[in-house]
Design an enzyme around this catalytic site. Structure first.
Site, mmCIF file in Angstrom:
data_model
loop_
_atom_site.group_PDB
_atom_site.id
_atom_site.type_symbol
_atom_site.label_atom_id
_atom_site.label_comp_id
_atom_site.label_asym_id
_atom_site.label_seq_id
_atom_site.Cartn_x
_atom_site.Cartn_y
_atom_site.Cartn_z
ATOM 1 N N GLU A 1 5.467 -0.428 2.395
ATOM 2 C CA GLU A 1 5.036 0.956 3.449
ATOM 3 C C GLU A 1 2.854 0.902 2.912
ATOM 4 O OE1 GLU A 1 4.947 5.774 2.120
ATOM 5 O OE2 GLU A 1 5.779 4.090 1.288
ATOM 6 N N LYS B 1 7.862 0.880 6.322
ATOM 7 C CA LYS B 1 7.869 2.265 6.860
ATOM 8 C C LYS B 1 6.243 2.397 6.465
ATOM 9 C CE LYS B 1 8.219 6.383 3.999
ATOM 10 N NZ LYS B 1 9.005 7.124 2.276
#
Length: 393
Positions: A215, A258
């Site tokens: 992420e 992400k």
């Protein structure tokens, strides 16, 4: 005669070089294969399962402190029992597994049981939802006075991954935050520091049998910066992250990404879903290899409806994208669900109903099939405060 001898000598040397080259290639091949985790095939299979078309991830990994603030916003005390009840409401929602393939959990939640004694991980698996675990221990401010951050949590990560896998986790998540919109941000130091942390985390996870969600969040913040500025920095950040993932021998088919969608600053006019999709897809095409099975966008500061409409636009823009374009939403699935529940047993079923409706809307958007109306129309953006200083327990 001398010419023939020279020719034979040259041919012999050539054969030696070729043989030596083949031997080196074999050595390199063995060295490459040794970099792959013994869990390689399992990682690829699990990543593909989570990234299946039309399903996404429920991000419910908020720390105890952050969960407490949200509970208190609806008049519920921040106690372990109340946090457990809130997560039980989410995980036991009937039909949630039709739309969600993974749920990210906080460490406390991974080991908790429902009121009937069943482990949360077993409840999720019974719905076809893979349990995941947040493994970073929070943000720390980097020197320089710009408010940029790095993410902590590499210490003892291998041992923690082993324990989480034993408990039933199949994937993990590590969040790195890149600040833009202010002079001098992001710095090269912040980009490289966070890219290194993500790559090392991913390597450790794969060595211990967990699919890493990577992420790199170019965070939505105050300012009137344009969507193209977000795209510029996002492309640069993702390129650095992918380069380091490769250098650390991470199996790209066994990760999930992400990232943020490309959005203008909070003080700039809101971009249309079509513009968000055009710029975001272009950024992904330039920086994310097709080996990555799924791109699970975060909802960030977007409203619930905006997050769904933008996801639908992304799949309209790239219906044949090499990766799944789907969601890993926290607030965009939980905000209205929490307000509906408000800690009251009498609201339990209604709260679960709105959660499943929101999950269904985003599932349809991830499949490029959302037509509306949205279950929670309207709403505005929210400035997310970055919590720094440690694990957040």
């Amino acid at each position: 005669m001398q010419a023939k001898m020279q020719f034979r000598s040259a041919r012999t040397a050539s054969c030696v070089r070729a043989t030596r080259g083949r031997a080196q290639a074999k050595v390199l091949c063995r060295a490459f294969n040794s970099m792959e985790s013994p869990f390689a095939e399992e990682l690829k299979k699990n990543a593909a399962y989570i990234a299946q078309k039309g399903k996404g991830i429920l991000a419910s990994d908020e720390s105890n402190a952050t969960t407490g603030k949200r509970l208190q916003s609806v008049g519920v005390d921040n106690t372990e029992d109340n946090r457990r009840d809130w997560r039980e409401l989410l995980y036991t929602a009937p039909g949630l597994g039709q739309y969600v393939s993974g749920a990210i959990m906080f460490e406390e939640t991974l080991y908790q049981k429902a009121r009937d004694g069943r482990q949360f991980v077993d409840i999720l698996l019974a719905q076809g939802i893979y349990p995941g675990i947040k493994v970073d221990t929070g943000l720390q401010v980097l020197p320089g006075g710009k408010g940029e951050t790095t993410t902590q949590g590499l210490d003892n990560l291998a041992d923690r991954c082993k324990a989480y896998r034993k408990q039933g986790a199949k994937f993990a998540k590590w969040r790195a935050v890149i600040k833009i919109g202010e002079e001098g941000c992001p710095s090269t130091t912040a980009i490289l520091e966070n890219a290194h942390g993500l790559a090392r985390y991913a390597q450790i996870c794969q060595e211990n049998g967990l699919v890493p969600i990577v992420e790199p969040e170019v965070t939505l913040g105050p300012g009137d910066y344009s969507i193209d500025e977000t795209a510029f920095w996002s492309e640069r950040v993702y390129s650095h992250v992918m380069r380091l993932l490769n250098e650390y021998g991470v199996i790209l088919e066994g990760i999930l990404l992400k990232p943020n969608m490309c959005l203008p600053g909070l003080d700039a006019p809101v971009a249309s879903p079509e513009e968000v999709a055009r710029v975001t897809v272009r950024t992904m095409m330039r920086s994310i290899p097709p080996a990555v099975p799924g791109i699970h966008f975060l909802s960030g500061g977007m409203s619930e409806e905006e997050a769904t409409l933008n996801l639908q636009a992304l799949n309209d823009e790239a219906p044949n994208a090499p990766w799944a374009l789907t969601f890993s939403y926290g607030r965009a699935l939980q905000a209205t669900t929490l307000k509906t529940w408000a800690g009251k047993e009498s609201n339990w079923a209604a709260a679960q109903d709105i959660l499943v409706k929101l999950a269904k809307a985003n599932s349809e958007a991830a499949a490029g099939k959302f037509k509306g109306p949205h279950p929670v129309p309207g709403g505005g953006r929210i400035l997310q405060a970055l919590r720094t200083g440690g694990s957040g327990k």
